[in-house]
Enzyme design. Structure first.
Site, PDB file in Angstrom:
ATOM      1  N   CYS A   3       6.930   1.583   5.142  1.00  0.00           N
ATOM      2  CA  CYS A   3       5.562   0.917   5.129  1.00  0.00           C
ATOM      3  C   CYS A   3       5.213   0.631   6.661  1.00  0.00           C
ATOM      4  O   CYS A   3       4.016   0.792   7.133  1.00  0.00           O
ATOM      5  CB  CYS A   3       5.588  -0.201   4.274  1.00  0.00           C
ATOM      6  SG  CYS A   3       5.884   0.202   2.303  1.00  0.00           S
ATOM      7  N   HIS A   4       6.340  -0.329   7.209  1.00  0.00           N
ATOM      8  CA  HIS A   4       5.858  -0.919   8.696  1.00  0.00           C
ATOM      9  C   HIS A   4       7.044  -0.689   9.523  1.00  0.00           C
ATOM     10  O   HIS A   4       7.074  -1.261  10.770  1.00  0.00           O
ATOM     11  CB  HIS A   4       5.255  -2.360   8.565  1.00  0.00           C
ATOM     12  CG  HIS A   4       4.316  -2.533   7.553  1.00  0.00           C
ATOM     13  ND1 HIS A   4       4.603  -2.933   6.232  1.00  0.00           N
ATOM     14  CD2 HIS A   4       2.975  -2.422   7.651  1.00  0.00           C
ATOM     15  CE1 HIS A   4       3.502  -3.068   5.641  1.00  0.00           C
ATOM     16  NE2 HIS A   4       2.321  -2.717   6.520  1.00  0.00           N
ATOM     17  N   GLY A   5       7.913   0.257   9.243  1.00  0.00           N
ATOM     18  CA  GLY A   5       8.837   0.766  10.049  1.00  0.00           C
ATOM     19  C   GLY A   5      10.201  -0.247  10.461  1.00  0.00           C
ATOM     20  O   GLY A   5      10.238  -0.400  11.698  1.00  0.00           O
TER      21      GLY A   5
END
Lengths: 416, 179
Positions: free
Chosen positions: B143-145
């Site tokens: 999702c956001h690494g």
């Protein structure tokens, strides 16, 4: 604003009713005779478009609820059943889903118009605040509605957005459990979202009534921002504005119908046609397009600030980006309402609009360079516009001279 | 007369405040059930413990089980994984925890954690043999690494904390009870 009443019923039944419940008088004064500035342009028709969209969403929504099942095991199939088997269900479902997008198109134009023409300024602060409140309620309603089909995007949107509350210190986790009704998003979450998704539109309708009430006390702002001075400046709401609004609604229906009939899924995400799976997160989750600017702001804060973690910081900026709208009437101190007469304000305003589109674009990108840095700059301008530029510009700017009246501004164009 | 009026006013004020306070407390008490019904119900709470047999998991493999509607990641770590985790200096960690703090003593090969990214709640990849394990050989949240290492500790990305460890204990060498 309303002058002496022109409602003089002669029919004895109408007279009898008027002395008991003057609803006909009220309707005539507010829906027909209401004096409206005669220079309103088409940007002013979006209020009526929004009222129309609320009716569309409530009407299609009530019908959809007759065939929809709010249960984690059945919801996905029930939406497919609506689309495939229910008479006209394909069109009704598409209208409701596309309608949410069109609703946001209209509300962004409506807010943008208010920001340009200074419609939030004295004496319309309460009108503006009620409008921002409607916007917040709309976002909550749209978010919960998006969860109902219980596809992969629905499920993970619910997970990520409810998780925002876990960033709140101390009460975050208990609050998260309270919102979800479990330790993860699950059946109880779906059921409460359905219940609230059905409730909130009626709350919106009530606040819209207050919004229109607050509009009818000072009357409409207008493109030159000079208050109405005499009856020469106005026309009656009906038929002048009603017909203009109707034309705008018809024009607005053209792209709306194109989406519904030719591309009902183009604004959605293919992953939402997979049933929800709590074990697999889709590789690239993005919210619906109308939340992208705020999602970009949420993600832009990926660094810790003092004792505030990146996660909490993102949430604070996300909330702040909407909260700041409530304070616009006091942040912009300029006495000149309309941006047309504000040479210094204008370029900053259009940069703000461009920046908003940029945030929308950035919200859809992966969180990698150069998008991460651009998101930070873009977020900084979003807040800078409201918190720094508006207060300073309104102090140092010399506005252009205003026309003496609305009438003069209209007739002056002829060169007389 | 004047003093009577004062007494009367004071008495009325008291009654007014007392009634108002009673009303407010009564309303709060009446509203509480309406709010509390939203909290996890008895059937959700009843699912709060599960037993998982580890005997079929081979070294280097991971399995995912559901507990309270959440995925639980169980990994049978290799000696390499453990050595790699132990070699990390504490100051490199965002949420410092030694390898020993992440596992049960004597059962270091078993890492049991809630498979939910501590950022915004996505499920990281890295459980299946072919899926992305991130830069540190553990898990990666798409999702956001966020990158997690072989002890489930946050190493890179926006997540603030290590993967959460559930309450669990070993009933035998190959059986654990979660919850």
């Amino acid at each position: 604003m309303s002058g002496h009443s022109s409602y003089n019923p002669t029919n004895p039944v109408a007279k009898w009713l008027d002395s008991r419940l003057p609803i006909m008088r009220f309707s005539k004064e507010h829906l027909m005779d209401f004096p409206t500035p005669k220079n309103l342009n088409y940007w002013w028709t979006f209020g009526a478009i929004l009222a129309f969209m609320l009716v569309v969403q409530i009407a299609t929504g009530i019908v959809l609820a007759m065939s929809y099942t709010p249960d984690a095991a059945l919801a996905f199939d029930s939406v497919e059943n609506i689309r495939r088997n229910v008479n006209y269900g394909r069109i009704i479902q598409a209208t409701h889903a596309v309608g949410a997008s069109m609703f946001f198109v209209a509300v962004y134009v409506h807010i943008g118009r208010g920001l340009y023409y200074g419609s939030y300024k004295e004496p319309r602060e309460v009108l503006w605040i009620l409008g921002v409140l409607i916007f917040v309620l709309m976002m909550a309603t749209a978010f919960m509605g998006y969860v109902l089909p219980w596809g992969q995007m629905s499920f993970w949107a619910a997970t990520v957005i409810t998780n925002i509350f876990s960033a709140i210190p101390i009460i975050g986790d208990p609050l998260l459990q309270l919102l979800r009704g479990g330790f993860a998003v699950d059946n109880p979450t779906l059921k409460r979202f359905f219940s609230l998704h059905y409730l909130l539109p009626f709350v919106i309708a009530a606040v819209v009534a207050l919004h229109i009430w607050a509009l009818h006390v000072p009357g409409n702002n207008n493109p030159v921002g000079v208050e109405v001075k005499s009856s020469h400046d106005t026309v009656p709401f009906h038929p002048y504005i009603t017909m203009k609004d109707l034309l705008a609604i018809v024009l607005f229906l053209i792209p709306f119908a194109w989406f519904v009939f030719f591309a009902p899924d183009i604004l959605g995400h293919p992953d939402n046609y997979k049933p929800a799976n709590p074990l697999i997160t889709p590789a690239h989750i993005v919210p619906e397009w109308y939340f992208l600017p705020f999602y970009a702001i949420l993600r832009a804060i990926d660094f810790d600030m003092w004792f505030i973690s990146a996660k909490l910081g993102g949430v604070i900026f996300f909330g702040g980006s909407i909260l700041v709208l409530f304070f616009v009437p006091w942040l912009d101190g300029s006495k000149t309402r309309s941006g047309t007469f504000r040479p210094l304000f204008k370029p900053f305003y259009w940069l703000f609009i461009f920046n908003f589109f940029l945030l929308t674009y950035l919200g859809a990108q992966l969180a990698v360079e150069p998008y991460s840095t651009l998101s930070k700059i873009s977020t900084a301008y979003y807040f800078g516009y409201f918190l720094i530029i508006l207060p300073i510009v309104s102090r140092i700017e010399t506005p252009n001279p205003l026309p003496a009246s609305i009438s003069e501004s209209v007739l002056g164009k002829g060169g007389s | 007369m004047a003093s009577d009026a004062t007494t009367d006013t004071t008495k009325r004020d008291f009654l007014y405040v007392a009634t108002g306070a009673m009303g407010a407390v009564g309303t709060a008490v009446a509203v509480w059930p309406l709010i509390d019904q939203m909290n996890p119900d008895a059937s959700t709470l009843a699912l709060s413990t599960i037993e998982v047999s580890l005997s079929s998991i081979v070294e280097g493999e991971s399995v995912t089980v559901m507990w309270r509607g959440q995925p639980i990641f169980i990994r049978y770590r290799t000696a390499d994984d453990i050595a790699q985790s132990k070699a990390v200096p504490m100051e490199e960690l965002k949420d410092p925890a030694s390898d020993a703090e992440r596992v049960t003593e004597g059962q270091e090969q078993w890492l049991v954690q809630i498979g939910i990214c501590t950022h915004l709640g996505c499920v990281p990849t890295g459980q299946k043999s072919g899926s992305a394990k991130g830069d540190f050989g553990g898990w990666f949240c798409p999702c956001h690494g966020s990158h997690y290492d072989t002890a489930g500790r946050i190493r890179k990305g926006p997540a603030p904390l290590n993967l959460v460890l559930p309450d669990y204990n070993f009933l035998s060498d190959t059986l654990i009870k979660i919850g």
